[in-house]
Design a protein around this motif. Sequence first.
Motif, PDB file in Angstrom:
ATOM      1  N   THR A 186      29.010  44.433  40.589  1.00 24.04           N
ATOM      2  CA  THR A 186      28.775  45.179  41.845  1.00 24.04           C
ATOM      3  C   THR A 186      29.886  45.679  42.608  1.00 24.04           C
ATOM      4  N   GLU A 187      29.633  46.670  43.531  1.00 29.83           N
ATOM      5  CA  GLU A 187      30.639  47.241  44.046  1.00 29.83           C
ATOM      6  C   GLU A 187      31.015  46.196  45.564  1.00 29.83           C
ATOM      7  N   SER A 188      32.155  45.772  45.629  1.00 35.17           N
ATOM      8  CA  SER A 188      32.509  44.948  46.781  1.00 35.17           C
ATOM      9  C   SER A 188      32.508  45.968  48.111  1.00 35.17           C
ATOM     10  N   LYS A 189      32.364  45.240  49.313  1.00 30.15           N
ATOM     11  CA  LYS A 189      32.436  45.950  50.661  1.00 30.15           C
ATOM     12  C   LYS A 189      33.965  46.578  50.752  1.00 30.15           C
ATOM     13  N   ARG A 247      34.522  54.100  43.313  1.00 25.76           N
ATOM     14  CA  ARG A 247      36.228  53.992  43.614  1.00 25.76           C
ATOM     15  C   ARG A 247      37.103  52.660  43.548  1.00 25.76           C
ATOM     16  N   ASP A 248      36.513  51.696  43.098  1.00 25.74           N
ATOM     17  CA  ASP A 248      36.984  50.487  43.139  1.00 25.74           C
ATOM     18  C   ASP A 248      36.465  49.743  41.919  1.00 25.74           C
ATOM     19  N   GLY A 249      37.395  48.637  41.646  1.00 28.52           N
ATOM     20  CA  GLY A 249      36.795  47.893  40.386  1.00 28.52           C
ATOM     21  C   GLY A 249      37.531  47.918  38.917  1.00 28.52           C
ATOM     22  N   PHE A 250      36.905  47.873  37.836  1.00 28.75           N
ATOM     23  CA  PHE A 250      37.347  47.876  36.625  1.00 28.75           C
ATOM     24  C   PHE A 250      36.351  48.118  35.545  1.00 28.75           C
ATOM     25  N   LEU A 251      36.772  49.086  34.584  1.00 25.75           N
ATOM     26  CA  LEU A 251      35.862  49.378  33.472  1.00 25.75           C
ATOM     27  C   LEU A 251      36.680  49.060  32.117  1.00 25.75           C
ATOM     28  N   PHE A 252      35.831  48.375  30.954  1.00 19.98           N
ATOM     29  CA  PHE A 252      36.610  47.965  29.899  1.00 19.98           C
ATOM     30  C   PHE A 252      35.925  48.651  28.774  1.00 19.98           C
ATOM     31  N   PHE A 253      36.686  49.304  27.730  1.00 22.88           N
ATOM     32  CA  PHE A 253      35.934  49.953  26.682  1.00 22.88           C
ATOM     33  C   PHE A 253      36.855  49.468  25.390  1.00 22.88           C
ATOM     34  N   LYS A 254      35.780  48.956  24.571  1.00 25.65           N
ATOM     35  CA  LYS A 254      36.143  48.231  23.501  1.00 25.65           C
ATOM     36  C   LYS A 254      36.284  49.189  22.154  1.00 25.65           C
ATOM     37  N   PHE A 299      46.011  50.425  49.984  1.00 29.20           N
ATOM     38  CA  PHE A 299      46.989  49.306  49.224  1.00 29.20           C
ATOM     39  C   PHE A 299      47.461  49.710  47.877  1.00 29.20           C
ATOM     40  N   ASN A 300      46.785  50.374  47.115  1.00 30.01           N
ATOM     41  CA  ASN A 300      47.274  50.801  45.958  1.00 30.01           C
ATOM     42  C   ASN A 300      47.750  49.636  44.690  1.00 30.01           C
ATOM     43  N   TYR A 301      46.798  48.809  44.853  1.00 32.46           N
ATOM     44  CA  TYR A 301      46.835  47.604  44.066  1.00 32.46           C
ATOM     45  C   TYR A 301      47.651  46.514  44.597  1.00 32.46           C
ATOM     46  N   LEU A 302      48.217  46.691  46.050  1.00 33.15           N
ATOM     47  CA  LEU A 302      49.008  45.603  46.564  1.00 33.15           C
ATOM     48  C   LEU A 302      48.298  44.358  46.895  1.00 33.15           C
ATOM     49  N   LYS A 303      46.966  44.468  47.053  1.00 34.51           N
ATOM     50  CA  LYS A 303      46.092  43.589  47.247  1.00 34.51           C
ATOM     51  C   LYS A 303      45.152  43.372  46.410  1.00 34.51           C
ATOM     52  N   GLY A 304      45.422  43.608  44.878  1.00 33.50           N
ATOM     53  CA  GLY A 304      44.592  43.377  43.742  1.00 33.50           C
ATOM     54  C   GLY A 304      43.415  44.540  43.388  1.00 33.50           C
ATOM     55  N   VAL A 305      42.643  44.010  42.514  1.00 35.12           N
ATOM     56  CA  VAL A 305      41.371  44.887  42.081  1.00 35.12           C
ATOM     57  C   VAL A 305      40.208  43.829  42.146  1.00 35.12           C
ATOM     58  N   LYS A 306      39.265  44.713  42.985  1.00 38.47           N
ATOM     59  CA  LYS A 306      38.021  44.186  43.366  1.00 38.47           C
ATOM     60  C   LYS A 306      37.421  43.676  42.107  1.00 38.47           C
ATOM     61  N   GLY A 307      36.986  42.428  42.066  1.00 39.04           N
ATOM     62  CA  GLY A 307      36.180  42.008  40.882  1.00 39.04           C
ATOM     63  C   GLY A 307      37.087  41.553  39.663  1.00 39.04           C
TER      64      GLY A 307
END
Length: 329
Positions: free
Chosen positions: A14-17, A116-123, A168-176
Amino acid sequence: MRGGDVQEMTLPQTESKAEPTQFEHHKQHSLANLKIIEDLAAKTGHSLGRALFIAHQLVAHVHPSAPQFITRLEREVRHSDVREMASQAGAAWTNLRKYFRFEQLTADQKEQFYKRDGFLFFKHRVSRKLLVVWTTMFNNFFISNAAAVNLFGRAGCNILLLKDGSHFNYLKGVKGFAPDLFSIGPAIEELARRKGMEEIYMCGYSSSGYAALLTSLRIPCRGYLGFSQYVDLHAGSPLTPPYFFTEEVRSMVDPATTIDLKPLLAEADPSVPRTLFYGERNARDAAQGRHVEGMDTLEVIAMPTNHNTVLPFAAGDRLLPIFAKLLSG
């Protein structure tokens, strides 16, 4: 959707707040902004500046209406520099279409790529190499996330697409994925371990480059490719900070995350290939690039362009070759 040998997409749940400092900009890739661009492209009577903006946005999305709009722009404008910019955009679109077709995206794929936030993985079917693509605060790599995955995937690799649509440009991590900047590297290593991947490579562009390069220096990384990025964010730096990295934003992040990367580069393994391209016509980018020129751990290459150093590679159909070279190590 075509994507070379990229086969599998694993999506965040899910997309976080959004953070209070969620970045909002008309150039940021989102489904809402895409609709605005499509509506504008269907109209006439644009100012020259707006017409160029629309043309470059259509190219970034590899949108099927780009050629018609660019042709109209070339036909209606006499200024040679503008015609040259339009021609470059047209060439980039033609080349990107070899690897990606926007109109083949499903509704679900659009939803995930333009989030706009989070991650995707492609195998990948067989590769044991992982390319970590750090997208910008504009939610792209100049080219859209979908176009980037389809193009870079043809170099023969698994892809982890990271997104942070905040100031923040990743200075506070990546949601999820990771709660702070220094947790991103271990999270990448853990994902690589779980997926059976042995080699990690990274790339960053513009606002994502600082965190990408820093992380590549903190975990085992086989190669790095950076475009128009910052390398020095420490509070006392004589170099101008990123445009959107205001003092208010700085006050909200851990000071340990905003440093000068030059000392880390000086201690890095020179056998690991790292390359940084910058546009010499952009004063901020040029200052950052020159700050780390001459080091034996980073190849710094000036380009006769402005901030967008990805577009010329796309126009010359050279994006895939440079990523294939990165992954060949």
